[in-house]
Every structure is written in C-alpha cells, then in structure tokens.
Design an enzyme around this catalytic site. Sequence first.
Site, short mmCIF file in Angstrom:
data_model
loop_
_atom_site.label_atom_id
_atom_site.label_comp_id
_atom_site.label_asym_id
_atom_site.label_seq_id
_atom_site.Cartn_x
_atom_site.Cartn_y
_atom_site.Cartn_z
N CYS A 64 0.80 -1.24 0.00
CA CYS A 64 0.00 0.00 0.00
C CYS A 64 0.83 1.28 0.00
CB CYS A 64 -0.93 0.00 1.20
SG CYS A 64 -2.12 -1.34 1.17
N LEU A 65 1.60 1.50 1.07
CA LEU A 65 2.18 2.83 1.25
C LEU A 65 3.11 3.26 0.12
CD1 LEU A 65 2.78 3.18 5.10
CD2 LEU A 65 0.71 3.43 3.76
#
Length: 415
Positions: free
Chosen positions: A257-258
């Site tokens: 994600c990040l």
Amino acid sequence: MQIGIIGLGYVGLPLAVAFAEAGCEVVGLDVDAERVAALNEGRSYIEDVPGAALAPLGERLRATGDYAELASCDAVVLCVPTPLSDSREPDLTYLVESATALAQVLRSGQLVVLESTTYPGTTRDRLLPILETSGFTAGSDFHLAFSPERIDPGRTDFTVKTTPKLVGGVTASSTERARQLYAEICDTVVVLSSPEAAELSKLLENIFRSVNIALVNELAQLCDRLEIDVWEVIEAAATKPFGFMRFDPGPGMGGHCLPVDPFYLAFKARQHDFYPEFIELAGKVNQAQPSFCVERIERALNGVRKPVNGSRVLVLGVSYKGGVGDVRESPALKIIGRLQDLGAEVSYHDSFVPELPGHGLSSVGLEDGLRGCDLAAIVTAHPDVDYEHVVGVAPLTIDFRGVTRGIEVENLVRL
Ligand SMILES: NC(=O)c1ccc[n+]([C@@H]2O[C@H](COP(=O)([O-])OP(=O)(O)OC[C@H]3O[C@@H](n4cnc5c(N)ncnc54)[C@H](O)[C@@H]3O)[C@@H](O)[C@H]2O)c1
C-alpha cells in the site's frame, strides 16, 4: 446470504472468513489453484487467518476457480491486487480481468463491491462499463459500490469487525445495499456520498502515513549529521498529549500500500493538470532511505576497519513489517541488492520468509548467522527475535528499527 469474494489474499481471505463466521455462505474465487486447493483442505496461507479458524466454518466457506459459481451470490466483493506497472503507473490488469470474467456471470439484483485500493473514479469509470457489458445497468439492474479495505496485517487490536467500514455507491440504493452488506460483519458502517469520496479517503489514510514516515526518516538523516539520538527526540515529542502523532523512522517504506498508493493519486492528479509535489516528495524521501541505510552499514564497517566488499552481513528481517511474511516492496530487498552489488557476502534470517529466490538466498539459522557475520543489520523487527541476545552475540550490530533502545554498548549503532 451468499457472498462471493474474488481474490483470496491478505484482504480477501480474512473478509471471506468474517462473512462465513457471521453465518453467510461464502464462495471464494481465486485464479491461484494452489490457494483454492489449500482452502478446500482447510489450510490457511495468510498469517492473520490461523488454520484453526477455517475448520469450524465447514461448508460455509469454499473456494473455487470457476466464476460461474458466483452467479448464485447476493453480493460479490472484488479484492484483487492493484499494483504499479514498470513505469510506476496504476496497473489495473487484475481488476479488468476479474471484472470481465464477473460480467459474464452477473445476475440481476446482485451487489458488486470493489475493495482494492485505487484512484478516485476507478469504480465508476473503469469497473462500471465492464460490468455493464453484461447487458445490465448499474444502479437499477445491479448495484455497485466501493468500500476500501483497512486491514493492517499482523494487527490484533482492530479487526474487520471493530474497524469502521466506509461505503460509497454509484447510486443511493447501491450505497444502501453496501451498507446492509457490511452491517453483517462490521460494528460501524460509515456512508459516503460517492465511490470517488470512498476511494480518495483510502488514499488519504495511506498517504498521511507515507508523508509522516518521510518526515521522521528525514529527521533521522538530520539527527545523524547533528549527532542527536532521533529516538530520544521522538519519544520526547510523543509525551505531548495533544497535537502530535508519533511515527517512527526506519529502513524505508514497504508493503503493497504505502509505497504504491501515492502513485495512484499522482496519476489521477496529472490527468487534471495538478502535480501533488508534497506527496511525491514524501515518496522520494522514503525511496531514498534504503540507500541511506546502506551508507550507515558502510560507515559502521569502516569504523572497525572493514570494507563492505567481502564483509559478511547478516540481515535480520526481510519482510516489509514485523510479524508478517509479505516482502512486497520491502526496503530489505533494496538493501540486500545494494550490499550484494558492493561485494558483501549477504545472508539473512527471517522465520516468516524462508526463501528470497530473487537474491538467491534462503533464511539461515539465527545463531549460525550471528556467529558467522561481521555485522548484523536489524532491518525488520520480528517478535520472535531477542535483540538483546543479537547485540550480545554479533560482533557488530546496526539497528534501523530502534528495538535496541536502552542497550548502550560499543558494538551497537542505531539509526
Ligand atoms: N495487504 C494489505 O494490507 C492491504 C490493506 C488494504 C488494502 N489492500 C488492497 O487490497 C487489494 C488486494 O491486496 P492483497 O494484499 O489482498 O493482495 P494479495 O496478492 O494478497 O491477494 C490477491 C489475490 O487475488 C488473486 N487474483 C489475481 N487476479 C485474479 C483474478 N483475475 N481473479 C481472481 N483472483 C485473482 C491472486 O491470486 C491473490 O490470491 C489491493 O488493492 C491492495 O492495495 C491491501
């Protein structure tokens, strides 16, 4: 209620289990035949779902590779990957493929929900037209909504049930159907006015973390120059009971994600002649952090009169975070690759990651690794490692996670 879950990974499998535990009949669909077989034999491959949680579900959770089996579902939830292409652009291939297959079996009255993280507009502009190739119209014949997954692998204090769930449909009735669906398994469902607002909310949550991690990573680099202990500074600031939220520096940012999500938003922003410089700068700082860590390893070895070339470096922890075996975008991979390029003899220990085929490495035993190395680098801190013991045995230790705070010995260096 019968629920179909497409994509039985870190997101889809816990969700499928949550619906089955709530009494729904769940059909999980995956293109990975090994995963399908494992689930049908009651074996889990995701750390957050213990095998023991599958047994009591019996027939309420079954897996398949056949989209035709989704035709009888009341709701179908898409949890497929949304990675980046080689040119760091959104890669919606998995979404397009799964939606195309779903459109072949879509039935009137069904609810379709997208949970995969993506840029605002994906549900309406990309998913909806594919589903409408079925001949049905979204909002009237079938319902369509976006509901971002907020799972944090390895976390036990917040679960699918206790983490509020956002929903935004393409019409009011789609939103209401999605709200009813998640009310089956979530204590709180938060209704938004559109899928776009729900899509952007998810990106904001992750970008908020990315920007704050970049801030403390940059601070760690500054503290290195100033010879100030960054951990002491952060701990001091965190005693303020308001107006400060603690983030810790580290070897860089990993996971699905990040490191990925800011690119999804930047892609959408560019289509509107907008350049989110602040967000991109955070990505740049975080991407550079593994190189900074390699430089710190070089300096630490230099301090004991050893070149990187030929030194034996043991990397402790290669997954992107502690307690999980996911190596996607893990900064450890960049650190290992760079050290290998510099001629170091790299080995690693990680009980969650037995093999790193891309680097030609397998996890070594902790004791053997510690005794045979010139330097041990704590890159990801897993709960099963005694770091005081590591510092006691390794000739030299460098800690990028702050887990050795409180230990003050000559052969220990911290970020
Ligand atoms: N992992 C997380 O912590 C997390 C948290 C929040 C959101 N998300 C988002 O959720 C989505 C899924 O992530 P994940 O971590 O669960 O991925 P994953 O790789 O763990 O699982 C995805 C699954 O989808 C399957 N798949 C791929 N193409 C398919 C197709 N055409 N039909 C059926 N199945 C298919 C894969 O075989 C795999 O089992 C991504 O958009 C991710 O950004 C992930």
